[in-house]
Design an enzyme around this catalytic site. Structure first.
Site, PDB file in Angstrom:
ATOM      1  N   ALA A  55      -3.237   8.710   3.733  1.00 47.42           N
ATOM      2  CA  ALA A  55      -2.180   8.285   2.815  1.00 47.42           C
ATOM      3  C   ALA A  55      -0.852   8.998   3.066  1.00 47.42           C
ATOM      4  O   ALA A  55       0.209   8.373   3.061  1.00 47.42           O
ATOM      5  CB  ALA A  55      -2.650   8.508   1.379  1.00 47.42           C
ATOM      6  N   VAL A  78      -0.476 -12.981   4.775  1.00 46.65           N
ATOM      7  CA  VAL A  78       0.263 -13.191   6.033  1.00 46.65           C
ATOM      8  C   VAL A  78      -0.753 -13.524   7.113  1.00 46.65           C
ATOM      9  O   VAL A  78      -1.741 -12.807   7.308  1.00 46.65           O
ATOM     10  CB  VAL A  78       1.076 -11.929   6.406  1.00 46.65           C
ATOM     11  N   GLU A 130     -17.886  11.431   0.159  1.00 49.91           N
ATOM     12  CA  GLU A 130     -17.546  11.313  -1.271  1.00 49.91           C
ATOM     13  C   GLU A 130     -18.437  10.265  -1.933  1.00 49.91           C
ATOM     14  O   GLU A 130     -18.893  10.435  -3.066  1.00 49.91           O
ATOM     15  CB  GLU A 130     -16.067  10.960  -1.426  1.00 49.91           C
ATOM     16  N   GLY A 159       0.847  -1.201   0.000  1.00 46.72           N
ATOM     17  CA  GLY A 159       0.000   0.000   0.000  1.00 46.72           C
ATOM     18  C   GLY A 159       0.878   1.245   0.000  1.00 46.72           C
ATOM     19  O   GLY A 159       2.046   1.208  -0.382  1.00 46.72           O
ATOM     20  N   PHE A 160       0.296   2.357   0.482  1.00 48.48           N
ATOM     21  CA  PHE A 160       1.033   3.616   0.478  1.00 48.48           C
ATOM     22  C   PHE A 160       2.301   3.529   1.327  1.00 48.48           C
ATOM     23  O   PHE A 160       3.357   4.034   0.948  1.00 48.48           O
ATOM     24  CB  PHE A 160       0.145   4.749   0.996  1.00 48.48           C
ATOM     25  N   GLY A 161       2.201   2.877   2.491  1.00 49.18           N
ATOM     26  CA  GLY A 161       3.363   2.755   3.362  1.00 49.18           C
ATOM     27  C   GLY A 161       4.388   1.803   2.770  1.00 49.18           C
ATOM     28  O   GLY A 161       5.552   2.167   2.568  1.00 49.18           O
TER      29      GLY A 161
HETATM   30  C1  FAD Z   1     -12.239   4.135   0.505  1.00 47.55           C
HETATM   31  C2  FAD Z   1     -11.061   4.845   1.092  1.00 47.55           C
HETATM   32  C3  FAD Z   1     -10.850   6.175   0.759  1.00 47.55           C
HETATM   33  C4  FAD Z   1      -9.750   6.857   1.278  1.00 47.55           C
HETATM   34  N1  FAD Z   1      -9.560   8.156   0.927  1.00 47.55           N
HETATM   35  C5  FAD Z   1      -8.457   8.804   1.359  1.00 47.55           C
HETATM   36  C6  FAD Z   1      -8.178  10.133   0.956  1.00 47.55           C
HETATM   37  O1  FAD Z   1      -8.938  10.723   0.170  1.00 47.55           O
HETATM   38  N2  FAD Z   1      -7.040  10.718   1.413  1.00 47.55           N
HETATM   39  C7  FAD Z   1      -6.175  10.083   2.266  1.00 47.55           C
HETATM   40  O2  FAD Z   1      -5.154  10.650   2.647  1.00 47.55           O
HETATM   41  N3  FAD Z   1      -6.424   8.836   2.690  1.00 47.55           N
HETATM   42  C8  FAD Z   1      -7.535   8.172   2.253  1.00 47.55           C
HETATM   43  N4  FAD Z   1      -7.776   6.898   2.668  1.00 47.55           N
HETATM   44  C9  FAD Z   1      -6.881   6.289   3.665  1.00 47.55           C
HETATM   45  C10 FAD Z   1      -5.599   5.801   3.013  1.00 47.55           C
HETATM   46  O3  FAD Z   1      -5.900   5.032   1.881  1.00 47.55           O
HETATM   47  C11 FAD Z   1      -4.840   4.989   4.035  1.00 47.55           C
HETATM   48  O4  FAD Z   1      -4.531   5.807   5.134  1.00 47.55           O
HETATM   49  C12 FAD Z   1      -3.554   4.429   3.443  1.00 47.55           C
HETATM   50  O5  FAD Z   1      -3.865   3.547   2.401  1.00 47.55           O
HETATM   51  C13 FAD Z   1      -2.747   3.698   4.514  1.00 47.55           C
HETATM   52  O6  FAD Z   1      -1.618   3.142   3.927  1.00 47.55           O
HETATM   53  P1  FAD Z   1      -1.071   1.743   4.464  1.00 47.55           P
HETATM   54  O7  FAD Z   1       0.158   1.459   3.704  1.00 47.55           O
HETATM   55  O8  FAD Z   1      -1.014   1.768   5.935  1.00 47.55           O
HETATM   56  O9  FAD Z   1      -2.221   0.698   4.087  1.00 47.55           O
HETATM   57  P2  FAD Z   1      -2.807   0.315   2.654  1.00 47.55           P
HETATM   58  O10 FAD Z   1      -2.516   1.351   1.649  1.00 47.55           O
HETATM   59  O11 FAD Z   1      -4.226  -0.034   2.894  1.00 47.55           O
HETATM   60  O12 FAD Z   1      -2.008  -0.992   2.262  1.00 47.55           O
HETATM   61  C14 FAD Z   1      -2.087  -2.169   3.009  1.00 47.55           C
HETATM   62  C15 FAD Z   1      -1.630  -3.307   2.122  1.00 47.55           C
HETATM   63  O13 FAD Z   1      -1.458  -4.459   2.937  1.00 47.55           O
HETATM   64  C16 FAD Z   1      -2.029  -5.583   2.305  1.00 47.55           C
HETATM   65  N5  FAD Z   1      -2.418  -6.536   3.347  1.00 47.55           N
HETATM   66  C17 FAD Z   1      -3.293  -6.331   4.351  1.00 47.55           C
HETATM   67  N6  FAD Z   1      -3.360  -7.419   5.130  1.00 47.55           N
HETATM   68  C18 FAD Z   1      -2.514  -8.324   4.603  1.00 47.55           C
HETATM   69  C19 FAD Z   1      -2.161  -9.646   4.954  1.00 47.55           C
HETATM   70  N7  FAD Z   1      -2.680 -10.248   6.020  1.00 47.55           N
HETATM   71  N8  FAD Z   1      -1.282 -10.305   4.181  1.00 47.55           N
HETATM   72  C20 FAD Z   1      -0.735  -9.718   3.077  1.00 47.55           C
HETATM   73  N9  FAD Z   1      -1.033  -8.454   2.700  1.00 47.55           N
HETATM   74  C21 FAD Z   1      -1.908  -7.760   3.459  1.00 47.55           C
HETATM   75  C22 FAD Z   1      -3.211  -5.022   1.522  1.00 47.55           C
HETATM   76  O14 FAD Z   1      -3.557  -5.861   0.442  1.00 47.55           O
HETATM   77  C23 FAD Z   1      -2.658  -3.680   1.063  1.00 47.55           C
HETATM   78  O15 FAD Z   1      -2.043  -3.761  -0.196  1.00 47.55           O
HETATM   79  C24 FAD Z   1      -8.860   6.198   2.158  1.00 47.55           C
HETATM   80  C25 FAD Z   1      -9.069   4.845   2.474  1.00 47.55           C
HETATM   81  C26 FAD Z   1     -10.158   4.180   1.935  1.00 47.55           C
HETATM   82  C27 FAD Z   1     -10.367   2.722   2.272  1.00 47.55           C
END
Ligand code: FAD
Length: 452
Positions: free
Chosen positions: A343, A104, A196, A38-40
């Site tokens: 994000a 995982v 939205e 994801g983003f992180g």
């Molecule tokens: C519908 C929606 C709209 C949003 N709109 C906005 C916005 O407009 N602006 C904003 O700043 N933020 C927005 N967000 C929030 C933003 O998307 C999150 O804060 C951001 O994605 C967090 O990044 P992350 O890397 O922590 O998690 P994510 O980007 O969610 O990535 C997590 C990754 O881990 C993987 N994963 C999870 N569990 C497992 C597992 N057990 N095994 C293997 N892989 C796994 C997933 O498949 C995914 O690819 C929105 C979120 C959603 C759901």
């Protein structure tokens, strides 16, 4: 020969410290396992590419999802692959990275091992957890069975199928009351996602009801946004909250404030206090919590099941384990609150965690996380968005334009950008969302009780 060998042994670590970028031989490189693209996770990966570490990236999906535009997939505006970027497209560019598509299921902090569904357990020297978040149902086990959610592409497509199927079923429904139920769409939670989605639903539904479903009565269609607090978008300044509410109401969205949902069962919503409402489509956008993987760590979790981390983004007891993005709980935002699940926090934490892993490898001091707040925004349908950034509050056309540019800029890949821009231009000019197909294998609507 013996002397040369011992000189080499002394020199190697010294050279490593003096020239941090110098690569270790492949077999000797420490292994970093990154969970999530994801983003992180993706920003961790960029930070570790071509460095002196072996990196294994694991994700249950083979793509990076751009969730801020997910609601547009659910409302037939965008095709799913416009917001998904293949993970291997990033990984294959760098020799020190490998990708496993796997789920995982567990993490053994003592053995330094990650358990997965398909493959063998994966050992690590350093672990970066970036598995994001899940819906928060606040302990109510029935809610996920009776409501739609919007956390990944599969769920967005399921919701799109549900929305469009509701119209097809309404056309065939002879009973007036059941038809009204089919044409009632409820979104629980008036945060940015709920707002939205409500705006986009209004834009999807109002034009097609005239043209595609002339036998249906437009006045029976209801889009209801339910909020437990007193206002929609309560993390925005009051002026923008009021603007958003007025705009949504103008688009035909009913806003039901101070209404906490207690139960949803077969299309019957029960509020705290006993009031009820019928709707065949109920979307749950009322809360998020960290990915359930956090519960696996066996450590005390913070608010919303997030993992408490040090300012350097690693665990106190296990400094080789870093947590970033939605999963991480770190206070310090605006002085005292925890950094929000957005994000930009995930992106910037991902970069910092990558630097800190390399610092550990190089035996250098770790740096604390500093956030550069770029503000927040939410769109309210065509020509309008609210933006709160750098002390400036905007709405209307200028806000919408900024929203468009920012989203195109942060999307990954030229192809995805082109797909999104073309779809937006088509929708803008024609007032019609192009992706209105219902798959043959579509699941039954969540509130499958319309005829019960
Ligand atoms: C519908 C929606 C709209 C949003 N709109 C906005 C916005 O407009 N602006 C904003 O700043 N933020 C927005 N967000 C929030 C933003 O998307 C999150 O804060 C951001 O994605 C967090 O990044 P992350 O890397 O922590 O998690 P994510 O980007 O969610 O990535 C997590 C990754 O881990 C993987 N994963 C999870 N569990 C497992 C597992 N057990 N095994 C293997 N892989 C796994 C997933 O498949 C995914 O690819 C929105 C979120 C959603 C759901």
């Amino acid at each position: 020969l013996l002397k040369l060998d011992s000189l080499k042994k002394i020199w190697e670590p010294v050279a490593q410290t003096l020239e941090p970028d110098k690569k270790l031989p492949v077999g000797k490189r420490p292994r970093v396992v990154v969970i999530g693209t994801g983003f992180g996770g993706l920003n961790v990966v960029h930070g570790l590419a071509e460095q002196e570490v072996e990196v294994i990236v694991i994700d249950r999906n083979n793509y990076h999802g751009f969730w801020p535009l997910l609601y547009q997939v659910a409302t037939a505006e965008l095709v799913p692959d416009a917001i998904a970027f293949p993970a291997r497209e990033v990984i294959h560019k760098y020799k020190n990275l490998k990708f496993y598509m796997d789920e995982v299921t567990g993490i053994d902090l003592e053995k330094k091992q990650v358990q997965v569904t398909e493959g063998e357990p994966v050992s690590y020297d350093y672990l970066i957890l970036a598995a994001g978040s899940a819906n928060n149902y606040f302990g109510n086990k029935d809610l996920p069975k009776h409501t739609y959610s919007l956390k990944d592409i599969d769920q967005a497509v399921e919701l799109r199928q549900g929305l469009l199927s509701a119209f097809e079923r309404a056309v065939l429904e002879p009973d007036e009351k059941q038809r009204a139920k089919l044409l009632t769409f409820v979104i629980v939670g008036a945060g940015p996602t709920g707002v939205e989605l409500a705006g986009a639903m209004a834009e999807l539904i109002r034009p097609i009801i005239h043209k595609d479903y002339p036998t249906l009565n437009e006045n029976q269609v209801r889009i209801v946004l339910v909020e437990a607090h007193s206002s929609a978008l309560d993390q925005f300044p009051p002026k923008l909250q009021q603007h958003a509410q007025k705009r949504l109401q103008k688009m035909g969205v009913e806003i039901r404030q101070n209404s906490k949902v207690a139960k949803v069962e077969n299309g019957l919503i029960t509020f705290d206090g006993g009031a009820t409402m019928e709707a065949a489509t109920v979307v749950w956008a009322a809360g998020v919590r960290a990915s359930e993987l956090a519960e696996n760590l066996g450590i005390k979790l913070a608010h919303s099941g997030r993992v408490p981390v040090q300012p350097t983004l690693n665990l106190k007891e296990h400094p080789e384990v870093f947590v970033v993005g939605d999963m991480a709980y770190l206070e310090g935002y605006k002085g005292h609150e925890a950094y929000p699940m957005v994000a930009q926090v995930a992106i910037q934490q991902g970069r910092q965690a990558a630097q800190n892993v390399l610092a550990q490898v190089r035996q250098q001091p770790l740096q604390p996380f500093h956030y550069f707040d770029k503000g927040t925004m939410a769109t309210l349908g065509r020509n309008d968005a609210v933006v709160d950034a750098f002390g400036v509050q905007l709405n209307g056309l200028i806000g919408w334009f900024i929203w468009l540019v920012v989203h195109i800029y942060f999307l990954l890949g030229i192809r995805n950008r082109v797909l999104v821009m073309l779809a937006w231009a088509y929708n803008y000019l024609t007032y019609r969302q192009g992706v209105r197909l219902i798959g043959r294998q579509h699941p039954e609507p969540r509130a499958e009780a319309v005829n019960q």
